[in-house]
Design an enzyme around this catalytic site. Structure first.
Site, PDB file in Angstrom:
ATOM      1  N   LYS A  91      -9.424  -2.675  40.026  1.00 61.23           N
ATOM      2  CA  LYS A  91      -8.555  -2.457  38.856  1.00 61.23           C
ATOM      3  C   LYS A  91      -9.308  -2.729  37.553  1.00 61.23           C
ATOM      4  O   LYS A  91      -9.272  -1.914  36.623  1.00 61.23           O
ATOM      5  CB  LYS A  91      -7.316  -3.346  38.960  1.00 61.23           C
ATOM      6  CG  LYS A  91      -6.324  -3.149  37.834  1.00 61.23           C
ATOM      7  CD  LYS A  91      -5.064  -3.980  38.051  1.00 61.23           C
ATOM      8  CE  LYS A  91      -4.261  -3.446  39.227  1.00 61.23           C
ATOM      9  NZ  LYS A  91      -2.951  -4.132  39.359  1.00 61.23           N
ATOM     10  N   THR A  92      -9.985  -3.858  37.465  1.00 62.07           N
ATOM     11  CA  THR A  92     -10.674  -4.188  36.217  1.00 62.07           C
ATOM     12  C   THR A  92     -11.887  -3.290  35.996  1.00 62.07           C
ATOM     13  O   THR A  92     -12.226  -2.972  34.856  1.00 62.07           O
ATOM     14  CB  THR A  92     -11.102  -5.664  36.205  1.00 62.07           C
ATOM     15  OG1 THR A  92     -11.960  -5.917  37.326  1.00 62.07           O
ATOM     16  CG2 THR A  92      -9.896  -6.581  36.292  1.00 62.07           C
ATOM     17  N   PHE A 146     -16.928  -6.153  21.836  1.00 65.69           N
ATOM     18  CA  PHE A 146     -17.784  -4.959  21.921  1.00 65.69           C
ATOM     19  C   PHE A 146     -19.167  -5.175  21.312  1.00 65.69           C
ATOM     20  O   PHE A 146     -19.845  -4.234  20.943  1.00 65.69           O
ATOM     21  CB  PHE A 146     -17.114  -3.751  21.258  1.00 65.69           C
ATOM     22  CG  PHE A 146     -15.668  -3.597  21.597  1.00 65.69           C
ATOM     23  CD1 PHE A 146     -15.280  -3.300  22.892  1.00 65.69           C
ATOM     24  CD2 PHE A 146     -14.692  -3.759  20.639  1.00 65.69           C
ATOM     25  CE1 PHE A 146     -13.944  -3.178  23.222  1.00 65.69           C
ATOM     26  CE2 PHE A 146     -13.349  -3.635  20.965  1.00 65.69           C
ATOM     27  CZ  PHE A 146     -12.971  -3.338  22.263  1.00 65.69           C
ATOM     28  N   GLY A 159     -11.403  -9.706  27.868  1.00 60.08           N
ATOM     29  CA  GLY A 159     -10.481  -8.674  28.307  1.00 60.08           C
ATOM     30  C   GLY A 159     -10.953  -7.933  29.528  1.00 60.08           C
ATOM     31  O   GLY A 159     -10.272  -7.023  30.006  1.00 60.08           O
ATOM     32  N   GLU A 178     -20.575  -1.177  29.801  1.00 58.85           N
ATOM     33  CA  GLU A 178     -21.135  -0.320  28.764  1.00 58.85           C
ATOM     34  C   GLU A 178     -21.454   1.098  29.205  1.00 58.85           C
ATOM     35  O   GLU A 178     -21.500   2.005  28.383  1.00 58.85           O
ATOM     36  CB  GLU A 178     -22.388  -0.989  28.184  1.00 58.85           C
ATOM     37  CG  GLU A 178     -22.046  -2.231  27.407  1.00 58.85           C
ATOM     38  CD  GLU A 178     -23.252  -3.059  27.028  1.00 58.85           C
ATOM     39  OE1 GLU A 178     -23.642  -3.027  25.853  1.00 58.85           O
ATOM     40  OE2 GLU A 178     -23.792  -3.752  27.906  1.00 58.85           O
ATOM     41  N   ARG A 185     -21.951  -2.243  43.672  1.00 57.37           N
ATOM     42  CA  ARG A 185     -20.738  -2.793  44.276  1.00 57.37           C
ATOM     43  C   ARG A 185     -19.699  -3.093  43.212  1.00 57.37           C
ATOM     44  O   ARG A 185     -20.005  -3.652  42.166  1.00 57.37           O
ATOM     45  CB  ARG A 185     -21.082  -4.074  45.033  1.00 57.37           C
ATOM     46  CG  ARG A 185     -19.872  -4.854  45.533  1.00 57.37           C
ATOM     47  CD  ARG A 185     -19.184  -4.139  46.697  1.00 57.37           C
ATOM     48  NE  ARG A 185     -19.985  -4.255  47.916  1.00 57.37           N
ATOM     49  CZ  ARG A 185     -19.954  -3.354  48.891  1.00 57.37           C
ATOM     50  NH1 ARG A 185     -19.208  -2.281  48.785  1.00 57.37           N
ATOM     51  NH2 ARG A 185     -20.687  -3.522  49.971  1.00 57.37           N
TER      52      ARG A 185
END
Length: 768
Positions: A664-665, A256, A483, A735, A659
């Site tokens: 899913k991610t 982060f 992640g 973000e 795009r």
């Protein structure tokens, strides 16, 4: 939970292409079965363990260090202090012409000085045979000091703030017209002050480093967000060639922003390995992270808005005061979104900073915009109340056609469409306007909304792509996996660019021996790697076509590049089924085991060229376009009428992020940002003693992040419309999800209770 627009998914799946599909992450099995190896899990023979000793004063000098008791602990190998540490080179001066100079979290040359610059600064390192022995001995090191006056009270020092200087990467001030005069003349206005506290990242994996020297060659395993910066920084600090430093970071357990810079734990682990001649591992405690790794700055913000009775903005003023450490840290772009979101006739944005004797602040998810959108979007809601106007209607009435301050074109902006989609999914039409007018038994129900915004970035990235004679593809780039599914997304991009199944692509990443990738920050990594990857795939296709054209038996003999497309595992004449050849056949006929193409170079000249390429493109794009991701955050809260307990009960986030590469991610990233925004709104706060600057809650027991029970189902949707100026049309996702989130919560709480909380977090005492 929505992960891709319903209207688009069936068409995508019928085409059989990879981009856009919700493909499972390729690193999923390794992480869920525990075989993924993080930086503190690499085995080395005879490995030693290190622990830090932290300064207990805020500012001054060390007058004595007693290490006798520590050295007497069984298994202790060394106690390294400023009296016996070998010299290191200090961090270089920061320059935007050398971006790797931004790597050091602090200007302090750890253990090469007797000066103390903040409470918690490392003043010694203990190295032992076991982690337990190192920790025990660290508690036995006795340090005496001569204290000096220190300035640490952010609230008390705001009157001494100085204007932030502008640079090519960040502007400290901007204006259009006379905003103060326009505010004074406005028929309707609000002039408000908001504050946000310091925050800390609290990644699941605490900062950890494993370091081993072999002569002047160094291998480092570290959970870094910027392999290239870390490699350069360590080479500079220890006086060795950069090519002799290898940084390995295939898996990072959350970051982060907190693992972007090079902090004391990493430098001192490498130092300990050099002193002892053994591989050394240091895993910071949670408290150690708070003491030695920067967090988000606190802020004090003024937002003043003036409007006509029709809601048209005549004045927008957004100013901020934030903090930096006297020994490092950089200002946050708190007023960034206020330059772009609303078409006010007169605008003033201004940022000021105070220098304190504190640990350097650092970037944290959406640095600047996360806290800046809280103030701006809460103020817009307050103006809507003054006008008696629906908050969405007020925003849409002031939606600009061009960038408000300088008139630049938006490269892509569909905020109206995001609001329409989100309002429909959320059921905004069911909201009754008066605060306190919606109830469910003992619960006061409130609905709030806010705009999300984050600028779009693109960095330089070096990439190689190899096509083998067995039809498999290897992509190599030293980017990062924290992640977000980076390897999966780049595999999807390469599969489509070369017309092969996703399963045929393998992606290597997370190692400085690979072509240098961009840092994972600014929501820029996916776009940056994609830009180079698509170019490399194009070069590879042309190379393979050239091989085919030279072969007498190839059906592609004589074909020109414009006549050929990549599909079905090979090259084919466009519009002519069966008129092509597989990659395997092309390479086999040519007697080649593989073909490879590269973009960028890691030579000294190539590195300079990459830096020039980034800066020139950044400045050119900045002159021509305003690029950003945006969205609409919809929040429903329930507030107990007696206790003031706040529960977020529903959430819809509708986004325009260009795009989408992986449905899913992408949804996971957006949802994770919203969760962080909910934490910022309701619970997260680093408590700092204003007398000495010491953090008073340096642990997850007292710094309260959201847990599963705090978070409702989060409905994430997006428009999936490409930005024509960005690689593959993607904009950046990591973000934007946190921006606007805290304001949406605050606005919903006001709608439920009639109480306006302008100082985060929104805790019970502020509502009762």
């Amino acid at each position: 939970m929505t992960e891709t627009p319903v209207r688009d998914r069936p068409a995508r799946e019928r085409t059989g292409r990879s981009v856009g599909r919700p493909i499972d992450r390729v690193d999923g099995p390794a992480k869920t079965t525990g075989t993924a190896r993080f930086s503190a899990e690499y085995p080395y023979p005879d490995i030693a363990y290190a622990a830090l000793v932290h300064a207990t004063i805020t500012r001054g000098r060390i007058t004595g260090i007693g290490a006798e008791e520590a050295l007497a602990v069984p298994g202790v190998l060394a106690v390294i202090t400023h009296t016996n540490a070998p010299p290191m080179k200090p961090p270089p001066p920061v320059s935007v012409l050398n971006l790797s100079s931004l790597a050091s979290g602090s200007k302090v040359n750890y253990l090469n000085t007797d000066e103390v610059h903040w409470s918690g600064q490392p003043v010694a390192v203990v190295v032992a045979e076991t982690q337990e022995a190192a920790a025990q001995a660290a508690g036995l090191v006795r340090v005496t000091y001569q204290e000096s006056p220190a300035t640490v009270d952010f609230a008390g020092e705001q009157g001494n703030a100085t204007p932030q200087k502008s640079n090519p990467l960040q502007q400290g001030e901007g204006h259009k017209g006379d905003a103060e005069a326009a505010l004074a003349a406005a028929p309707v206005s609000v002039d408000l002050r908001y504050t946000t506290p310091p925050h800390h990242h609290n990644a699941m994996e605490p900062h950890a480093t494993t370091a081993a020297w072999d002569g002047d060659r160094l291998t480092v395993h570290d959970g870094t967000q910027n392999i290239g910066w870390l490699r350069t920084a360590l080479a500079q600090r220890f006086g060795v060639p950069a090519e002799g430093v290898r940084v390995i970071a295939p898996f990072v357990g959350g970051a982060f922003g907190g693992k972007t810079m090079v902090w004391a734990g990493t430098v001192l682990t490498v130092l300990a390995a050099r002193v002892t001649g053994r591989a050394v591992r240091m895993t910071l405690t949670r408290e150690g992270v708070y003491r030695t790794v920067g967090g988000r700055t606190p802020s004090a913000q003024r937002v003043a808005l003036g409007a006509g009775a029709d809601g048209r903005l005549t004045a927008l003023i957004h100013t901020s005061v934030t903090q930096v450490g006297r020994v490092g840290g950089s200002p946050e772009q708190v007023t960034s979104q206020s330059r772009h979101l609303y078409d006010a006739a007169a605008i003033l944005v201004q940022q000021r900073i105070v220098e304190l004797d504190m640990l350097s602040n650092t970037v944290m998810r959406a640095p600047g915009e996360s806290i800046g959108t809280f103030a701006l979007e809460a103020a817009v809601d307050e103006l809507a109340c003054e006008l008696g106007m629906d908050p969405i209607e007020l925003r849409m009435r002031n939606e600009p056609e061009r960038n408000p301050i300088d008139g630049k074109r938006f490269s892509h902006r569909m905020l109206r469409e995001a609001y329409a989609l989100g309002a429909e999914r959320f059921g905004w039409a069911d909201r009754t306007a008066p605060p306190g007018s919606m109830r469910d038994g003992r619960w006061l129900v409130g609905m709030g909304v806010a705009s999300a915004y984050h600028p779009s970035w693109e960095m330089a990235a070096n990439v190689t792509v190899r096509m083998s004679a067995d039809g498999t593809v290897l992509v190599r780039c030293g980017f990062h996996e924290m992640g977000m599914g980076g390897a999966t997304a780049q595999g999807q991009i390469a599969a489509d660019a070369l017309g092969v199944p996703f399963e045929a692509v393998r992606v290597e990443y997370g190692d400085s021996d690979l072509p240098t990738g961009p840092g994972a920050g600014g929501s820029a990594q996916t776009a940056s790697v994609a830009a180079s990857l698509t170019k490399a795939c194009e070069k590879l296709r042309r190379s393979l076509l050239a091989l085919a054209r030279r072969s007498a038996g190839s059906p592609l003999r004589g074909a020109r590049p414009g006549e050929v497309e990549a599909r079905d595992g090979g090259l084919h004449r466009a519009g002519h089924p069966g008129s092509g050849e597989s990659y395997a056949a092309i390479l086999t006929r040519a007697g080649r085991p593989f073909a490879e193409a590269a973009v960028g170079s890691d030579t000294r000249a190539g590195t300079v060229a990459g830096q020039v390429r980034f800066m020139s493109k950044f400045l050119m794009d900045r002159r021509r376009w305003m690029k950003a991701a945006c969205g609409a955050q919809f929040c429903e809260v329930r507030v107990d009428q007696d206790t003031g307990e706040v529960r977020v009960s529903r959430w819809v986030g509708a986004f325009d992020v260009g795009r989408v590469i992986n449905a899913k991610t992408a949804a996971s990233q957006l949802r994770g940002g919203i969760v962080m925004g909910i934490g910022m709104a309701l619970s997260e706060e680093t408590l700092v003693d204003p007398r000495n600057g010491r953090i008073m809650n340096p642990s997850l027991a007292e710094y309260h992040v959201p847990v599963h029970a705090d978070i409702p189902p989060i409905d994430v949707c997006y428009l999936d419309e490409p930005d024509p100026t960005m690689p593959l049309g993607l904009v950046g996702i990591g973000e934007v999800g946190i921006t606007g989130a805290a304001a949406a919560v605050a606005n919903a709480v006001h709608h439920a209770t009639g109480r306006r909380v302008r100082d985060l977090p929104i805790t019970l005492d502020k509502l009762l």
